[in-house]
Write an enzyme that holds these catalytic residues in place. Structure first.
Site, PDB file in Angstrom:
ATOM      1  N   ASN A  10       0.873  -1.181   0.000  1.00 20.47           N
ATOM      2  CA  ASN A  10       0.000   0.000   0.000  1.00 20.47           C
ATOM      3  C   ASN A  10       0.907   1.227   0.000  1.00 20.47           C
ATOM      4  OD1 ASN A  10      -1.746   2.058   0.591  1.00 20.47           O
ATOM      5  ND2 ASN A  10      -2.681   1.073   2.367  1.00 20.47           N
ATOM      6  N   ARG A  91      -2.736  -2.269  -3.227  1.00 18.64           N
ATOM      7  CA  ARG A  91      -3.801  -1.266  -3.145  1.00 18.64           C
ATOM      8  C   ARG A  91      -3.648  -0.323  -4.333  1.00 18.64           C
ATOM      9  NH1 ARG A  91      -4.443   4.026   0.489  1.00 18.64           N
ATOM     10  NH2 ARG A  91      -6.497   4.589  -0.259  1.00 18.64           N
ATOM     11  N   HIS A 179     -11.201   5.864  -1.237  1.00 19.91           N
ATOM     12  CA  HIS A 179     -11.310   5.237   0.096  1.00 19.91           C
ATOM     13  C   HIS A 179     -12.228   4.008   0.067  1.00 19.91           C
ATOM     14  CE1 HIS A 179     -10.253   9.337   2.119  1.00 19.91           C
ATOM     15  NE2 HIS A 179      -9.178   8.577   2.076  1.00 19.91           N
ATOM     16  N   ASN A 205      -6.010  12.216   6.665  1.00 21.07           N
ATOM     17  CA  ASN A 205      -5.378  13.337   5.963  1.00 21.07           C
ATOM     18  C   ASN A 205      -6.188  13.713   4.747  1.00 21.07           C
ATOM     19  OD1 ASN A 205      -3.102  14.637   6.933  1.00 21.07           O
ATOM     20  ND2 ASN A 205      -1.924  12.737   6.715  1.00 21.07           N
ATOM     21  N   ARG A 235      -6.171  19.781   1.041  1.00 18.26           N
ATOM     22  CA  ARG A 235      -6.956  19.884  -0.211  1.00 18.26           C
ATOM     23  C   ARG A 235      -8.214  20.722   0.017  1.00 18.26           C
ATOM     24  NH1 ARG A 235      -7.198  13.472  -0.570  1.00 18.26           N
ATOM     25  NH2 ARG A 235      -4.977  13.020  -0.774  1.00 18.26           N
ATOM     26  N   ILE A 333      -8.636  10.917  12.047  1.00 15.57           N
ATOM     27  CA  ILE A 333      -9.400  11.922  12.803  1.00 15.57           C
ATOM     28  C   ILE A 333     -10.684  11.292  13.333  1.00 15.57           C
ATOM     29  CG2 ILE A 333     -10.641  14.132  12.635  1.00 15.57           C
ATOM     30  CD1 ILE A 333      -8.571  14.933  10.445  1.00 15.57           C
ATOM     31  N   ASN A 336      -9.827   9.100  16.329  1.00 13.20           N
ATOM     32  CA  ASN A 336      -9.087   9.638  17.483  1.00 13.20           C
ATOM     33  C   ASN A 336      -9.482  11.031  17.940  1.00 13.20           C
ATOM     34  OD1 ASN A 336      -7.053   7.473  17.758  1.00 13.20           O
ATOM     35  ND2 ASN A 336      -6.536   8.104  15.667  1.00 13.20           N
ATOM     36  N   GLU A 384      -8.288  -2.240   5.990  1.00 13.90           N
ATOM     37  CA  GLU A 384      -8.082  -2.238   4.541  1.00 13.90           C
ATOM     38  C   GLU A 384      -7.240  -3.420   4.076  1.00 13.90           C
ATOM     39  OE1 GLU A 384      -7.020   1.926   5.154  1.00 13.90           O
ATOM     40  OE2 GLU A 384      -8.030   2.357   3.274  1.00 13.90           O
TER      41      GLU A 384
HETATM   42  P1  ADP Z   1      -4.068   9.178   5.944  1.00 13.99           P
HETATM   43  O1  ADP Z   1      -5.171   9.751   5.112  1.00 13.99           O
HETATM   44  O2  ADP Z   1      -2.728   9.762   5.632  1.00 13.99           O
HETATM   45  O3  ADP Z   1      -4.096   7.664   6.055  1.00 13.99           O
HETATM   46  P2  ADP Z   1      -4.793   9.070   8.761  1.00 13.99           P
HETATM   47  O4  ADP Z   1      -6.030   8.245   8.607  1.00 13.99           O
HETATM   48  O5  ADP Z   1      -3.616   8.448   9.411  1.00 13.99           O
HETATM   49  O6  ADP Z   1      -4.366   9.757   7.401  1.00 13.99           O
HETATM   50  O7  ADP Z   1      -5.214  10.384   9.600  1.00 13.99           O
HETATM   51  C1  ADP Z   1      -4.318  11.415   9.859  1.00 13.99           C
HETATM   52  C2  ADP Z   1      -5.047  12.472  10.646  1.00 13.99           C
HETATM   53  O8  ADP Z   1      -5.505  11.885  11.889  1.00 13.99           O
HETATM   54  C3  ADP Z   1      -4.180  13.658  11.027  1.00 13.99           C
HETATM   55  O9  ADP Z   1      -4.888  14.868  10.838  1.00 13.99           O
HETATM   56  C4  ADP Z   1      -3.920  13.432  12.507  1.00 13.99           C
HETATM   57  O10 ADP Z   1      -3.720  14.630  13.214  1.00 13.99           O
HETATM   58  C5  ADP Z   1      -5.212  12.786  12.941  1.00 13.99           C
HETATM   59  N1  ADP Z   1      -4.994  12.086  14.214  1.00 13.99           N
HETATM   60  C6  ADP Z   1      -4.271  10.982  14.436  1.00 13.99           C
HETATM   61  N2  ADP Z   1      -4.234  10.702  15.763  1.00 13.99           N
HETATM   62  C7  ADP Z   1      -4.945  11.673  16.382  1.00 13.99           C
HETATM   63  C8  ADP Z   1      -5.289  11.965  17.740  1.00 13.99           C
HETATM   64  N3  ADP Z   1      -4.873  11.192  18.723  1.00 13.99           N
HETATM   65  N4  ADP Z   1      -6.050  13.066  17.987  1.00 13.99           N
HETATM   66  C9  ADP Z   1      -6.470  13.864  17.006  1.00 13.99           C
HETATM   67  N5  ADP Z   1      -6.184  13.650  15.697  1.00 13.99           N
HETATM   68  C10 ADP Z   1      -5.429  12.577  15.388  1.00 13.99           C
END
Ligand code: ADP
Length: 398
Positions: A10, A91, A179, A205, A235, A333, A336, A384
């Site tokens: 991936n 992927r 996604h 992200n 974006r 996000i 978490n 995934e």
């Molecule tokens: P990607 O699209 O690169 O796979 P992720 O799914 O890993 O991205 O998400 C990244 C986002 O998740 C970032 O904005 C990061 O700040 C947020 N994030 C990760 N852990 C936490 C946390 N503990 N609290 C708040 N936001 C978080």
């Protein structure tokens, strides 16, 4: 069937993630996972950990290029510590209008996917590089392209058709959706009780949201490219197309070459906008929450814009589904950021969405809606890699 080691690859613009599963008789066991991060830097990260979380590799090598990054992965795989893969699942973010089915990779298929690289410019170039290398280095091993767009194949034409002249539709301009493997994995985890009217918000992200009816995708926010739909880390998401023309004309005044001007515009909409553009600080939610706590008003506006946009999309999908049984948050996000979930849902009581603040105070899988909430709200991390393994096993005919 006997147990098969299946490797999942991936890749993104600056990382290659991988995992090895043992798949057989309906059982899926992850043996290890790893990643090379920071491609293009002299301080990358390379790690591999086993199923119990013990780090088998933990290095900070120079990773100037994707070829160096992939060599780290291949050398580790060939080190004798791990079983040789019997099949590899890649992927694949987008195969354009012609590559719509998950399938075995051939050199011709790679060329075809590469011809649509403009649709996912951050992901496709490194993915096709790795596909070619994987065919070369593991010539006896079947490789499969597993598409993020596959889950969105059920979108009705009214969703996929863009209101533009047909000549552009004929060259592939339509809603593809992204996604998809994450969405598929949420539906998979909800089985056998998949709610009839489901909205899933994948907030990472990159951020997107889907309306899913009886397990099938009805609509999704990302369209031709992952730049569309929700505002995300860097974006724009959907904005007035006239803004593109306005900015392009400004750029063209100092950049006479049309392709150079288009690339500058792409940098603006893909890399400098979204949470980063509004906050002028960061594309990362953790940084923005820290800044908000310290009283930063631009960070506050960026996150308000993010939550406000998502709430509006949820509203439109409730209309599209003609009701809602369940809302699921996923992605970094979604899983978490407790405050984002609370802020998105704060004004949605009229749609039957009511969070329980104590239940919402978690990171990871949970039901977070109040007991008397008409709509169930859940947090479910995506699986995934597991979905990719399931597709590979199916395609192997096992
Ligand atoms: P990607 O699209 O690169 O796979 P992720 O799914 O890993 O991205 O998400 C990244 C986002 O998740 C970032 O904005 C990061 O700040 C947020 N994030 C990760 N852990 C936490 C946390 N503990 N609290 C708040 N936001 C978080």
């Amino acid at each position: 069937m006997s147990s098969l080691p299946v490797l999942v690859l991936n890749s993104g613009s600056s990382s290659i993630k991988f995992s090895l599963y043992e798949a057989g008789n309906g059982e899926r066991t992850r043996l290890f996972e790893g990643a090379v991060d920071g491609i293009g830097t002299d301080q990358g990260k390379f790690w591999i950990k086993n199923a119990s979380g013990t780090k088998l590799v933990d290095q900070t090598p120079e990773v100037p290029s994707r070829s160096v990054a992939f060599k780290l992965v291949v050398d580790a795989l060939n080190s004798g510590q791990f079983p040789a893969p019997a099949a590899i699942g890649h992927r694949t973010v987008c195969g354009g209008p012609t590559v719509r089915e998950n399938q075995r990779i051939t050199p011709q298929l790679i060329d075809e996917i590469e011809s649509y690289a403009d649709l996912a410019p951050l992901h496709t170039p490194i993915a096709v590089y790795i596909m070619r290398e994987a065919l070369r280095l593991f010539p006896a091993t079947p490789n499969f392209a597993i598409l993020d767009t596959y889950f969105h194949r059920t979108l009705p034409e009214v969703a996929t058709r863009m209101p533009i002249p047909t000549e552009y539709v004929a060259i592939g301009v339509r809603k593809y959706g992204y996604h998809g493997i994450s969405y598929e994995s949420i539906v998979y985890q909800l089985q056998p009780n998949v709610p009839e009217k489901l909205v899933v918000a994948h907030l990472g992200n990159g951020a997107s949201i889907s309306a899913i009816r009886k397990g099938e995708c009805l609509d999704t926010s990302m369209a031709l490219t992952p730049t569309s739909g929700l505002i995300s880390g860097s974006r724009t998401g959907d904005i007035d197309p006239g803004i593109m023309i306005f900015i392009l004309k400004k750029i063209a005044a100092t950049t006479p070459n049309t392709l150079d001007a288009a690339e500058k515009l792409e940098t603006v909409v893909s890399k400098k906008s979204g949470l980063l553009g509004v906050s002028e600080l960061s594309n990362d939610m953790r940084d923005l929450r820290e800044a908000i706590d310290a009283g930063n008003t631009k960070a506050r506006l960026a996150v308000d814009k993010f939550c406000w946009t998502i709430a509006r999309w949820i509203g439109s999908y409730v209309a599209e589904l003609n009701g809602l049984d369940m809302l699921v948050f996923t992605g970094g996000i979604g899983e978490n950021d407790i405050a984002s979930r609370a802020e998105i849902c704060a004004e949605l009581g009229g749609l039957g969405i009511k969070l329980d603040p104590a239940r919402n105070n978690v990171r990871g899988a949970a039901v977070i809606s109040a007991e008397d909430s008409p709509v169930t709200v859940r947090v479910i991390p995506p699986l995934e890699d597991l979905m990719i393994v399931n597709h590979v096993v199916r395609l192997l005919g096992e």
